[in-house]
Design an enzyme around this catalytic site. Structure first.
Site, short mmCIF file in Angstrom:
data_model
loop_
_atom_site.label_atom_id
_atom_site.label_comp_id
_atom_site.label_asym_id
_atom_site.label_seq_id
_atom_site.Cartn_x
_atom_site.Cartn_y
_atom_site.Cartn_z
N CYS A 267 -20.78 -21.37 8.43
CA CYS A 267 -19.93 -20.10 8.26
C CYS A 267 -20.90 -19.46 7.68
O CYS A 267 -21.75 -19.22 8.30
CB CYS A 267 -19.20 -20.53 6.71
SG CYS A 267 -20.60 -20.71 5.31
N CYS B 284 -23.34 -19.23 5.32
CA CYS B 284 -24.86 -20.50 5.15
C CYS B 284 -25.42 -19.63 5.78
O CYS B 284 -27.06 -19.42 5.71
CB CYS B 284 -23.90 -21.18 6.18
SG CYS B 284 -22.74 -22.44 5.47
#
Lengths: 77, 378
Positions: free
Chosen positions: A10, A13
């Site tokens: 994501c 991240c």
């Protein structure tokens, strides 16, 4: 030092990976940074809100992008 | 006593700051806290003042706009359509954005007390029924993004949170969220927001409970069942000061409002177009009460439809004004928000197809029942 950034990919991240890599470069810490997307491995650390940061097998943060200062303190700088 | 224990615990690895430094940090925190409170009061006052001004300003703006249009020799009907479109957009747009700022901040502060780790600890070993209720409620306040649905699912199941209870959490968490509630409050009023919230919770509780009854545990992917969760699961949560919680709220505003504002404005722009141009009663034949098939069709269309609450609610609010029934509208909204293809793709990694289908099916049936119920009741 072995740093692992855990996240299924994501946006947060990737941001976390960037922050960690930047701090390592800036401080010249002797550390390798690895980005792990395998969900089985992530779960193996007992992390279930990503992104997570693991340093030498210890979970340092979960569920948020850490600040540079935080990462520095984990590296002992 | 507890904080002292934890401090000395943290010192064991030698990398900890001495006590004196902690005291320094505390007073610094207190100063920041005072600063936040001092800044917060005038900001709130300005917020309230602006909020009160929105309606007259939008009306004034739209009236002037209409006056300006008379230059172009348009028919009075067209001018009225344009005027009402402009008024709708310039009133509803800023209003919803201002409400979002305030509520997302408030919810962000509240969420700083919760974390998926804590929620898991609370739910672990809970029995069903009571567990389902608790999970649905915690789903509302636990900070969690759908991209970590997978690790969270595994984390819950491996900590012996019953499967049905885990699903209650997973259903309520995206469905009952602060962005949806603010939009519903702003565009429909508090009654519909309350109805949406309570029916959303009831669906999450009952759907989770039903999945639990079906005993689907062996329809988890095999590797999930075999997985050994590491020792580090016993991760200690950091202490948060009041200033930290304020910062957490501000961060939530930056992240959530930063992400959804454009969808809110786009949705309201489309809604404003519908509001100004579509004749009243148009939707009655398609989404009206008397059309029995409209509820299941709305849900079926809504399932693959992927939009967040921010984009979809302004549009359906305008449709309802044009004769769509409340139950049908609610059902459409819920299925768009609660079940989405991307989430299904993520969950497919841990669920076998059959369980995934049952999950989608149970939630869809729940939403359809709610839709019919409100069409009959109201």
């Amino acid at each position: 030092m072995e740093i692992k950034v855990l996240g299924p990919g994501c946006k947060k991240c990737h941001e976390t990976e960037k922050v960690v890599k930047e701090v390592v470069r800036e401080t010249g810490a002797d550390a390798s940074v690895e980005y792990i997307t395998d969900i089985a491995k992530i779960a193996g650390y007992g992390i279930f809100s990503t992104p997570g940061v693991v340093i030498d097998g210890k979970v340092k943060s979960t569920g948020k992008v850490p600040s540079k200062a935080e990462v520095k303190s984990w590296l002992g700088k | 006593m507890k904080t002292i224990d934890e401090n000395s615990c943290a010192c064991n690895d030698g990398a900890c700051a001495p006590g004196a430094m902690n005291i320094g940090e505390n007073s610094e925190n207190r100063i920041t806290t005072a600063r936040y409170i001092l800044a917060g009061i005038p900001i709130l006052a300005v917020w309230w003042l602006l909020y009160e001004l929105l309606e007259p300003v939008a009306r004034w703006l739209a009236a002037h706009f209409a006056q300006y249009l008379t230059v172009f020799h348009l028919s009075p009907g067209v001018i009225e359509h344009l005027r009402s479109t402009v008024e709708f957009f310039f009133f509803e747009g800023p209003k919803v954005l201002m409400l979002l700022l305030l509520v997302v901040f408030g919810v962000g502060v509240v969420r700083s007390w919760f974390s998926p780790e804590k929620t898991r600890k609370i739910l672990a070993g809970k029995r069903e029924s009571a567990g389902n209720v608790l999970a649905a409620l915690l789903g509302v306040v636990t900070p969690f993004c759908s991209c970590s649905a997978c690790p969270l699912f595994i984390g819950f199941v491996s900590a012996s949170v019953p499967l049905g209870v885990t699903f209650s959490f997973l259903i309520s968490s995206p469905m009952v969220n602060e962005v949806a509630l603010v939009l519903l409050y702003g565009l429909f009023g508090w009654k519909i927001a309350a109805i949406y919230m309570s029916t959303g919770l009831v669906i999450a509780i009952i759907a989770g409970w039903t999945i639990g009854r079906l005993k689907m545990e062996h329809y988890l992917e095999d590797w999930v069942l075999e997985l050994q969760v590491g020792e580090s699961a016993a991760w200690e949560e950091e202490k948060k000061s009041f200033a930290d919680r304020i910062r957490y709220g501000l961060e939530a505003v930056r992240e959530i409002v930063g992400r959804v504002w454009i969808y809110v404005l786009l949705g309201i722009a489309v809604g404003a177009g519908i509001h100004g141009w579509v004749p009243t009663g148009t939707m009655a034949s398609i989404m009206g009460k008397s059309t029995w098939w409209s509820v299941p069709v709305a849900v079926l269309i809504g399932i693959p439809f992927y939009s967040n609450a921010a984009g979809i609610i302004p549009i359906v609010s305008a449709l309802m004004e044009k004769g769509a029934a409340l139950g049908t509208t609610l059902a459409f909204m819920m299925s768009v928000i609660a079940i989405s293809l991307p989430e299904m793709v993520i969950l497919r990694k841990v669920l076998k197809p059959r369980l995934l289908m049952i999950f989608a099916g149970v939630v869809a049936v729940g939403i359809i029942i709610v839709g019919y119920l409100f069409n009959v009741l109201i």
